[in-house]
Design a protein around this motif. Structure first.
Motif, PDB file in Angstrom:
ATOM      1  N   LYS B 159       0.832  -1.202   0.000  1.00  0.00           N
ATOM      2  CA  LYS B 159       0.000   0.000   0.000  1.00  0.00           C
ATOM      3  C   LYS B 159       0.867   1.252   0.000  1.00  0.00           C
ATOM      4  O   LYS B 159       0.619   2.193  -0.753  1.00  0.00           O
ATOM      5  CB  LYS B 159      -0.887  -0.026   1.249  1.00  0.00           C
ATOM      6  N   GLU B 160       1.906   1.251   0.830  1.00  0.00           N
ATOM      7  CA  GLU B 160       2.764   2.423   0.955  1.00  0.00           C
ATOM      8  C   GLU B 160       3.546   2.674  -0.339  1.00  0.00           C
ATOM      9  O   GLU B 160       3.648   3.806  -0.810  1.00  0.00           O
ATOM     10  CB  GLU B 160       3.732   2.238   2.130  1.00  0.00           C
ATOM     11  N   LYS B 162       2.710   1.722  -3.340  1.00  0.00           N
ATOM     12  CA  LYS B 162       1.754   2.143  -4.358  1.00  0.00           C
ATOM     13  C   LYS B 162       1.518   3.652  -4.248  1.00  0.00           C
ATOM     14  O   LYS B 162       1.540   4.380  -5.243  1.00  0.00           O
ATOM     15  CB  LYS B 162       0.452   1.383  -4.119  1.00  0.00           C
ATOM     16  N   LEU B 163       1.331   4.095  -3.019  1.00  0.00           N
ATOM     17  CA  LEU B 163       1.047   5.510  -2.781  1.00  0.00           C
ATOM     18  C   LEU B 163       2.220   6.395  -3.201  1.00  0.00           C
ATOM     19  O   LEU B 163       2.047   7.364  -3.944  1.00  0.00           O
ATOM     20  CB  LEU B 163       0.715   5.726  -1.301  1.00  0.00           C
ATOM     21  N   THR B 165       4.714   5.738  -5.151  1.00  0.00           N
ATOM     22  CA  THR B 165       5.067   5.647  -6.568  1.00  0.00           C
ATOM     23  C   THR B 165       4.105   6.468  -7.405  1.00  0.00           C
ATOM     24  O   THR B 165       4.494   7.089  -8.387  1.00  0.00           O
ATOM     25  CB  THR B 165       5.031   4.177  -7.044  1.00  0.00           C
ATOM     26  N   PHE B 166       2.842   6.505  -6.994  1.00  0.00           N
ATOM     27  CA  PHE B 166       1.860   7.279  -7.749  1.00  0.00           C
ATOM     28  C   PHE B 166       1.986   8.773  -7.453  1.00  0.00           C
ATOM     29  O   PHE B 166       1.996   9.594  -8.363  1.00  0.00           O
ATOM     30  CB  PHE B 166       0.449   6.796  -7.427  1.00  0.00           C
ATOM     31  N   ASP B 167       2.070   9.126  -6.191  1.00  0.00           N
ATOM     32  CA  ASP B 167       2.013  10.535  -5.829  1.00  0.00           C
ATOM     33  C   ASP B 167       2.832  10.794  -4.561  1.00  0.00           C
ATOM     34  O   ASP B 167       2.305  10.797  -3.454  1.00  0.00           O
ATOM     35  CB  ASP B 167       0.540  10.934  -5.612  1.00  0.00           C
ATOM     36  N   PHE B 170       1.614  13.830  -2.331  1.00  0.00           N
ATOM     37  CA  PHE B 170       0.415  13.568  -1.563  1.00  0.00           C
ATOM     38  C   PHE B 170       0.760  12.682  -0.360  1.00  0.00           C
ATOM     39  O   PHE B 170       0.280  12.900   0.750  1.00  0.00           O
ATOM     40  CB  PHE B 170      -0.635  12.896  -2.434  1.00  0.00           C
TER      41      PHE B 170
END
Lengths: 263, 394
Positions: B159-160, B162-163, B165-167, B170
């Motif tokens: 989860k971390e 993913k977050l 890597t995407f943004d 944020f």
């Protein structure tokens, strides 16, 4: 002392005090003071390179500052992280990233979940509700690569809503969106204010300022003025912010005119 | 040539399978984070450290060599960040400089080593293009620990990762230690590169990182599936490459692994379900044919005679005769058109459809004029949605 002014009974929602930021010895923000005491929709206005985005990023501790103190609800940022929401500029991410709209919105719940816990049924239901609010429920399972610019912006907005914060920073949410999205965002902003939230919006287009915001802060490296839109968004202040550039003067005239007929 | 699975072959295959899997997963994140070239620079930067550690330790001890490679690889990545930060160089230039300078230095050191009497030159040279034949139980142990460790960390921090890597911003605003998580991801990349060096080699290890992820991108739009597929492709490339290399004398492993990875990539590029070339072409063709059919229907409706000669190619179309005939034949097959006296006319069904097409286009044009700001939404409408909306007919 931050928050120690006249009506110091309840601490300010946001108190930015004496903040200076520099990139490689060139100041970007100089001695900025900005205090918000009442829930409001505040438009952060200023020319390109005035440091609007930098101010937001500094407030969120994403950019290091040379000096200054920032307090939220009388506390430090670390103490109230989950109560602060953020909508970054739409172009700041890769929209070809392999996630669905719902995945992105779920990211708003990550902070509450904490380390290692994955979003469950409760978070998904909340995320769907937020998608509903931005009018994108039907698109929950679409890939973000298929979205139009306006839909991307709404997805970001839904993600911020999913965090259920009390104070939001939004970096140009109206930039390059279609009319329907503009309306959707505007109504959500009003909704947030009615629920007692505070939204600070970096905004570019002067003409719509009086319509969108009840408070404005005019910024150009230094804070030029801050206050109720009706009294602060004046030609005089705008000239101080933008200088005497012709094209801007035009926009100023239109903006001030647009303000007048409103009851 | 020995096609049997000896103990040693099994050992090697298990090793490269783990390696390919870990490289595929970590490579995915590198590609998504736009760090494909960092892996390449890292691998090349590892070479001088490898040689230096040979000088210092004196003999060919695998673990100390890898430690040297690890340190100089990190120095290389550090040099890239430093160049970007303190000079006006852009990232691509910084990567190109670091990559070639470190690699050049490594090659110089390598040739110095080769002149040392009794220096085991061949041993070090296999690091350039990779060699799996010499893999020992010890090596396999190290690979297993590091590969499984990498996979475990990715599962744990899914989860971390993913977050961030995407943004990344944020994530930072939400209070995550985004930079540290990003650093962890980068360290996993370093580990994957260094562990893969002996088997795949300095020159091509980056390809093993990047190609499986890039190939998997043609099949899925979900991060979890992407990681899984990428790992699978990495395992396949590693195992087939190592196996063929074990059975062909004097062909280094690295190039063979990449050949098989590229094969997967080519297949994905053409047949991939998401943006594969074939799928795109078919989609485009379907759209074009439907567009042509609608045009023909509208033209027939608007003609006073209500028919078009088979041999006639109406001028505004600019079609070839063959294409025109095919559109007519297809229309007849779908019972929208009927052949009559050497031409085609609209069938009962066709007339209704044509009316819809014409009405739709007219309203569309009007809507675009009256509501130009809604153009993006209007462009999404097509005949099927018009059917569903019960579009008003003239």
């Amino acid at each position: 002392m931050p928050g120690a002014d006249s009506n110091a009974m309840s601490p300010a929602l946001l108190d930015i005090h004496d903040v200076t930021v520099a990139y490689q010895r060139r100041p970007v923000l100089w001695d900025v003071d900005l205090t918000i005491r009442e829930p409001c929709l505040l438009g952060l206005i200023g020319p390109n390179g005035a440091g609007k985005s930098t101010l937001i990023k500094t407030a969120l501790d994403l950019t290091p500052r040379v000096s200054g103190a920032i307090r939220y609800f009388g506390k430090t940022l670390a103490e109230v992280r989950q109560r602060i929401g953020y909508v970054p500029q739409r172009e700041s991410v890769d929209w070809d990233f392999p996630v669905s709209v719902l995945d992105v919105v779920l990211m708003g719940t990550y902070g509450r979940l904490g380390w290692f816990r994955r979003p469950g049924a409760k978070e998904k239901a909340a995320a769907r509700e937020c998608l509903d609010m931005v009018g994108m429920r039907a698109m929950a399972h679409q890939q973000i690569g298929q979205l139009s610019g306006g839909q991307q912006q709404r997805t970001f907005l839904a993600r911020a809503l999913a965090q259920d914060a009390d104070l939001y920073f939004m970096d140009e949410p109206f930039a390059g969106v279609d009319a329907a999205t503009e309306r959707a965002i505007f109504s959500i902003l009003g909704d947030l204010r009615d629920r007692g939230k505070t939204v600070i919006v970096v905004h570019h287009e002067l003409r719509s300022v009086p319509q969108f915001f009840d408070q404005v802060a005019l910024l150009n490296v230094r804070l030029v003025a801050q206050g109720a839109t009706a009294t602060t968004f004046t030609e005089d202040n705008l000239l101080k912010t933008y200088g005497g550039r012709l094209s801007i003067l035009d926009a100023v005239g239109q903006a001030v005119q647009a303000q007048e007929p409103t009851p | 040539m020995n096609l049997g699975f000896t103990y040693n072959t099994m050992l090697v295959l298990a090793g490269v399978a783990l390696l390919g899997g870990a490289a595929g997963v970590i490579g995915c994140f590198a590609v998504l984070r736009r760090r494909s070239l960092t892996g390449d620079a890292l691998a090349h930067a590892a070479l001088p450290g490898l040689c230096l550690s040979y000088f210092i330790v004196g003999e060919r001890n695998r673990h100390s060599l890898l430690l040297g490679a690890f340190l100089s690889g990190i120095a290389g990545v550090g040099a890239i960040s430093a160049l970007r930060r303190w000079t006006r160089l852009k990232e691509d230039a910084a990567i190109a400089i670091v990559l070639s300078v470190f690699f050049g230095l490594g090659i110089v050191l390598l040739s110095v080593i080769s002149r040392i009497p009794g220096g085991p030159r061949a041993g070090l040279e296999s690091f350039i293009l990779g060699k799996t034949a010499g893999m020992t139980r010890d090596d396999l142990g190290l690979i297993t620990i590091l590969a499984l460790g990498t996979l475990a960390i990715v599962v744990l921090f899914y989860k971390e990762f993913k977050l961030i890597t995407f943004d990344l911003e944020f994530a930072g605003a939400q209070g995550w230690p985004a930079r540290s998580l990003d650093f962890l991801l980068q360290m996993l990349l370093v580990v994957a590169v260094i562990v893969g060096l002996p088997a795949v080699g300095v020159v091509l290890i980056a390809a093993l990182l990047v190609i499986p992820g890039a190939a998997a991108r043609f099949w899925t739009q979900r991060l979890g599936t992407l990681l899984f597929l990428s790992a699978l492709f990495g395992v396949f490339a590693g195992v087939t490459g190592a196996w063929v290399s074990a059975n062909l004398e004097r062909v280094p492993t690295g190039p063979l692994v990449i050949v098989f990875a590229s094969l997967v990539f080519l297949i994905s590029l053409v047949f991939g379900s998401r943006r594969g070339l074939l799928g795109q072409w078919l989609q485009q063709r379907t759209y074009r044919r439907r567009f042509e059919q609608e045009r023909l229907l509208a033209m027939l409706l608007e003609r006073e005679t209500g028919m078009i000669w088979i041999n006639e190619i109406p001028r505004p179309f600019g079609w070839t005769k063959r294409r025109f005939r095919r559109t007519m034949d297809q229309g007849v097959k779908e019972r929208l058109l009927e052949y009559r006296d050497g031409g085609v006319i609209l069938s009962h069904e066709g007339t209704a459809r044509a009316a819809l097409v014409v009405a739709m286009r007219r309203s569309w044009r009007e809507l675009l004029q009256t509501h130009p700001q809604e153009a993006p939404a209007l462009l999404r409408l097509d005949l099927s949605s018009a059917d569903a909306m019960d579009f008003p007919l003239p």
